[in-house]
Design a protein around this motif. Structure first.
Motif, PDB file in Angstrom:
ATOM      1  N   ALA B 198      -2.459  -6.199 -11.882  1.00 14.94           N
ATOM      2  CA  ALA B 198      -3.719  -5.615 -10.666  1.00 14.94           C
ATOM      3  C   ALA B 198      -4.214  -4.551 -10.486  1.00 14.94           C
ATOM      4  CB  ALA B 198      -3.593  -7.484 -10.012  1.00 14.94           C
ATOM      5  N   ALA B 199      -3.009  -4.463  -9.473  1.00 15.72           N
ATOM      6  CA  ALA B 199      -2.693  -2.735  -9.615  1.00 15.72           C
ATOM      7  C   ALA B 199      -2.929  -1.931 -10.711  1.00 15.72           C
ATOM      8  CB  ALA B 199      -1.132  -2.189  -8.343  1.00 15.72           C
ATOM      9  N   LYS B 200      -2.330  -1.832 -11.722  1.00 10.72           N
ATOM     10  CA  LYS B 200      -2.834  -1.153 -12.539  1.00 10.72           C
ATOM     11  C   LYS B 200      -4.364  -1.505 -12.917  1.00 10.72           C
ATOM     12  CE  LYS B 200       2.062  -0.800 -15.303  1.00 10.72           C
ATOM     13  NZ  LYS B 200       2.335  -1.670 -15.876  1.00 10.72           N
ATOM     14  N   VAL B 201      -4.783  -2.974 -13.140  1.00 10.68           N
ATOM     15  CA  VAL B 201      -6.141  -2.304 -13.456  1.00 10.68           C
ATOM     16  C   VAL B 201      -6.815  -1.861 -12.178  1.00 10.68           C
ATOM     17  CG1 VAL B 201      -7.794  -3.807 -13.935  1.00 10.68           C
ATOM     18  CG2 VAL B 201      -6.021  -4.597 -14.819  1.00 10.68           C
ATOM     19  N   ASP B 202      -6.785  -1.513 -11.433  1.00 10.43           N
ATOM     20  CA  ASP B 202      -7.797  -1.325 -10.342  1.00 10.43           C
ATOM     21  C   ASP B 202      -6.693   0.841 -10.290  1.00 10.43           C
ATOM     22  OD1 ASP B 202      -8.059  -3.825  -9.878  1.00 10.43           O
ATOM     23  OD2 ASP B 202      -7.364  -3.530  -7.614  1.00 10.43           O
ATOM     24  N   GLY B 203      -6.082   0.687 -11.246  1.00  9.24           N
ATOM     25  CA  GLY B 203      -6.759   2.135 -11.146  1.00  9.24           C
ATOM     26  C   GLY B 203      -5.168   3.150 -10.293  1.00  9.24           C
ATOM     27  N   ALA B 204      -3.996   2.170 -10.009  1.00  2.26           N
ATOM     28  CA  ALA B 204      -3.273   2.609  -9.100  1.00  2.26           C
ATOM     29  C   ALA B 204      -1.963   3.259 -10.083  1.00  2.26           C
ATOM     30  CB  ALA B 204      -2.090   1.541  -8.663  1.00  2.26           C
ATOM     31  N   ILE B 209       2.253   2.568  -7.342  1.00  2.00           N
ATOM     32  CA  ILE B 209       2.305   0.807  -7.304  1.00  2.00           C
ATOM     33  C   ILE B 209       3.923   0.853  -6.812  1.00  2.00           C
ATOM     34  CG2 ILE B 209       3.449  -0.496  -8.914  1.00  2.00           C
ATOM     35  CD1 ILE B 209       1.081   0.569 -10.981  1.00  2.00           C
ATOM     36  N   PHE B 210       4.593   1.791  -6.197  1.00  2.00           N
ATOM     37  CA  PHE B 210       5.794   1.629  -5.610  1.00  2.00           C
ATOM     38  C   PHE B 210       6.262   1.333  -4.275  1.00  2.00           C
ATOM     39  CE2 PHE B 210       9.292   3.996  -4.200  1.00  2.00           C
ATOM     40  CZ  PHE B 210      10.530   3.253  -4.455  1.00  2.00           C
ATOM     41  N   PHE B 211       5.239   2.372  -3.769  1.00  2.65           N
ATOM     42  CA  PHE B 211       4.643   2.162  -2.066  1.00  2.65           C
ATOM     43  C   PHE B 211       4.090   1.335  -1.983  1.00  2.65           C
ATOM     44  CE2 PHE B 211       5.906   7.369  -2.595  1.00  2.65           C
ATOM     45  CZ  PHE B 211       7.405   6.696  -2.026  1.00  2.65           C
ATOM     46  N   HIS B 212       2.905   0.679  -2.429  1.00  2.00           N
ATOM     47  CA  HIS B 212       2.060  -0.047  -1.826  1.00  2.00           C
ATOM     48  C   HIS B 212       2.396  -2.027  -2.289  1.00  2.00           C
ATOM     49  CE1 HIS B 212      -0.340   3.056   0.102  1.00  2.00           C
ATOM     50  NE2 HIS B 212      -0.582   3.499  -0.750  1.00  2.00           N
ATOM     51  N   ILE B 213       2.796  -1.563  -3.390  1.00  2.00           N
ATOM     52  CA  ILE B 213       3.877  -2.945  -3.880  1.00  2.00           C
ATOM     53  C   ILE B 213       4.960  -2.948  -3.972  1.00  2.00           C
ATOM     54  CG2 ILE B 213       3.431  -4.671  -6.011  1.00  2.00           C
ATOM     55  CD1 ILE B 213       0.342  -3.968  -6.648  1.00  2.00           C
TER      56      ILE B 213
END
Lengths: 272, 301
Positions: B198-204, B209-213
């Motif tokens: 999901a984060a990848k889809v949002d363009g992270a 991704i590392f810090f927020h997920i």
């Protein structure tokens, strides 16, 4: 840009891994070199000629201690895993008052430093007349490692479906038969994890081995290797040969039972 | 009197005697361990000196003496250095490495096992290897510095009271990084894939991704790993013994080493027990929350 970034990360990962393996590589190559070759300073080079003098010499010193270490590690591991899984089964599958409390008490002693038990343990072994004996060390390692084995095996037993026990009990099979005939055979992976972890721990252990035997005939391999550094000062090729010899069992265990070792580590930290 | 066995729909009768029969070995061993623990506390309040247990009750004399020794505080200081310079890098580094290796599965299949080897090498062996590396006379590091014309940077390393602790910590990190890596890898694999997708889809990007997920979702692993690494600093003995024997002087001693030294070399057993109790107290501070937390997870399942 992204490709470049990935490439940089990959290079860092690979270089770091090489740096991590180098000490072990240097340990093995140096152990085959002559002292003259070691002092040339080409630490990363392969030995120009493999000479087994250091290995022979180190092996001669370590022959008896290695045998002692094998006896102690294997016996202690076997007893530890048997006792640990025996009680681990009850902890995992029977309901009784104080079960959580017992789990808590086991968890605490699992992770306490050995130093806390060292004085009373030495007294216990001396007063049983087991100082300087292999049985004394086996007993000590069993006492110190059983909590960990109990925790790990009980975790694995919890993943086995309860219906299995239920069906077995309805067929008139008691808990003891169930443990030996059904639980043990289907839990080989969990028992192996506990066993591999205990074996490596005991094989590599130092402070107990150092404190409980001063007799050359019952010394274990690790304290003897530790002693080499004092008697072969700066003869690094000889020291590396000794270090390499005692490292082989652990490395072989990781090579052949690595999966269990990792499972055990993860279960030991209670994450399954 | 019958108790109920754990059930899967139907009740199974297991007698109390059976349960006791199974738990007996664990009871005996846990009993012995707790008895020893108590014994250490009692001995720490006696004036026991020498091989044989002849003691008189001495109250808190050992503790008073211990806390008045500059040597004890050097030990404490070294333990704190270990806490900062060993625990934090091993944990953080292990976390980042676990994440990076998960991003490149094809390489990590080859690379990951390399980090595990130091774990099965005896600390005594690791200490011998690194003692050679940092040896001031015939050591690897100094001779490399000579070779690349950086002789100015040559130092006493493990013979230098200021540097020696850090040399030992290098050995400790080398040996334990794999431990943090294994546990963090397991934790990262437990993160539901959808969260990352999901984060990848949002363009992270990778870092976001590392810090927020990843970091927030492996909080439980971080708690355990850091606790276990802190406990490691309270038992590190082999590296000190093989690399410096606590020297020069007592510059590199840590509490677990001091305990052995005082008890078995100086034969001040009461005093050694007092050091053991200090180690016990510090361990308990970490262990009670850790064990409670483990127990909670255990009950859940």
């Amino acid at each position: 840009m992204n490709i470049l970034k990935n490439a940089v990360i990959i290079v860092i990962i690979v270089f770091l891994a090489i740096a991590w393996i180098l000490p072990v590589y240097v340990m093995f190559t140096t152990s085959f070199k002559t002292l003259a070759e070691v002092s040339t300073g080409h630490y990363l080079s392969f030995p120009t000629r493999f000479q087994f003098e250091n290995w022979k010499q180190a092996f001669n010193i370590l022959k008896l201690p290695l045998k002692n270490s094998f006896i102690v590690s294997l016996c202690a591991t076997f007893i530890t895993v048997f006792i640990g899984s025996w009680s681990g089964y009850a902890l995992a599958r029977f309901k009784f008052k104080g079960r959580n409390g017992l789990f808590f008490m086991i968890a605490i002693v699992t992770f306490l430093p050995y130093q806390i038990f060292l004085i009373p343990l030495t007294r216990l072994i001396v007063s049983l007349g087991l100082f300087n004996t292999l049985s004394g060390m086996i007993l000590s390692y069993v006492i110190l490692n059983t909590p960990m084995a109990t925790l790990i095996t009980s975790l694995f037993f919890r993943t086995i479906p309860k219906e299995l026990q239920e069906a077995a009990f309805l067929d008139g099979c008691g808990p003891v038969i169930f443990y030996f005939k059904i639980l043990i055979p289907i839990s080989v992976s969990g028992l192996m994890s506990a066993a591999v972890l205990s074996f490596v721990n005991i094989w590599n252990e130092f402070i107990i081995a150092l404190s409980l035997s001063r007799d050359p005939t019952t010394r274990l391999a690790i304290p003897v290797v530790a002693g080499l550094k004092g008697s072969y000062v700066a003869q690094w090729n000889m020291l590396m040969a000794g270090a390499a010899i005692v490292s082989i069992p652990g490395i072989l265990v990781l090579l052949f039972f690595g999966k269990f070792f990792i499972k055990g580590l993860i279960a030991g930290a209670m994450k399954e | 009197m019958l108790r109920l066995g754990e059930k899967g729909g139907r009740f199974i009768r297991v007698s109390r005697r059976t349960i006791f029969f199974f738990l007996l070995p664990a009871f005996v061993i846990i009993g012995v361990l707790y008895y020893m623990l108590l014994w250490t506390v009692v001995v720490s309040m006696t004036d026991w000196v020498g091989m044989n247990p002849t003691w008189k009750f001495a109250g808190f004399k050992n503790y008073k003496l211990l806390f008045s020794m500059p040597r004890f505080w050097v030990n404490m200081k070294n333990n704190i250095i270990w806490l900062v310079v060993f625990v934090v890098p091993t944990g953080v580094f292990g976390m980042i490495l676990a994440y990076l290796l998960e991003l490149f599965p094809s390489i990590s299949r080859i690379v990951r096992p390399i980090y595990l080897y130091p774990l099965v090498v005896a600390p005594i062996v690791a200490g011998t290897l690194w003692a050679w590396f940092f040896d001031p006379q015939s050591g690897v590091l100094n001779s490399i510095l000579d070779l690349v014309n950086l002789s100015n940077f040559k130092a006493g390393w493990i013979a230098d009271p200021k540097l020696a602790v850090y040399c030992m910590i290098v050995a400790g990190i080398w040996q334990n990084l794999g431990f943090a890596l294994v546990l963090y890898t397991a934790a990262i694999r437990e993160i539901p894939r959808e969260h990352i997708e999901a984060a990848k889809v949002d363009g992270a990007n990778m870092r976001q991704i590392f810090f927020h997920i990843v970091v927030p979702e492996i909080g439980h692993a971080t708690l355990i790993i850091f606790s276990l690494l802190v406990l490691y600093t309270l038992k590190v003995f082999d590296l000190v013994w093989i690399m410096t024997r606590g020297g020069p002087g007592y510059a590199t001693e840590v509490l677990p080493y001091l305990m052995y030294r005082i008890t078995f070399r100086q034969l001040l057993v009461g005093m050694g027990a007092a050091v053991a109790v200090v180690i016990l107290m510090l361990s308990i501070v970490i262990l009670i929350p850790l064990s409670k937390w483990m127990m909670a997870r255990w009950i859940e399942e």
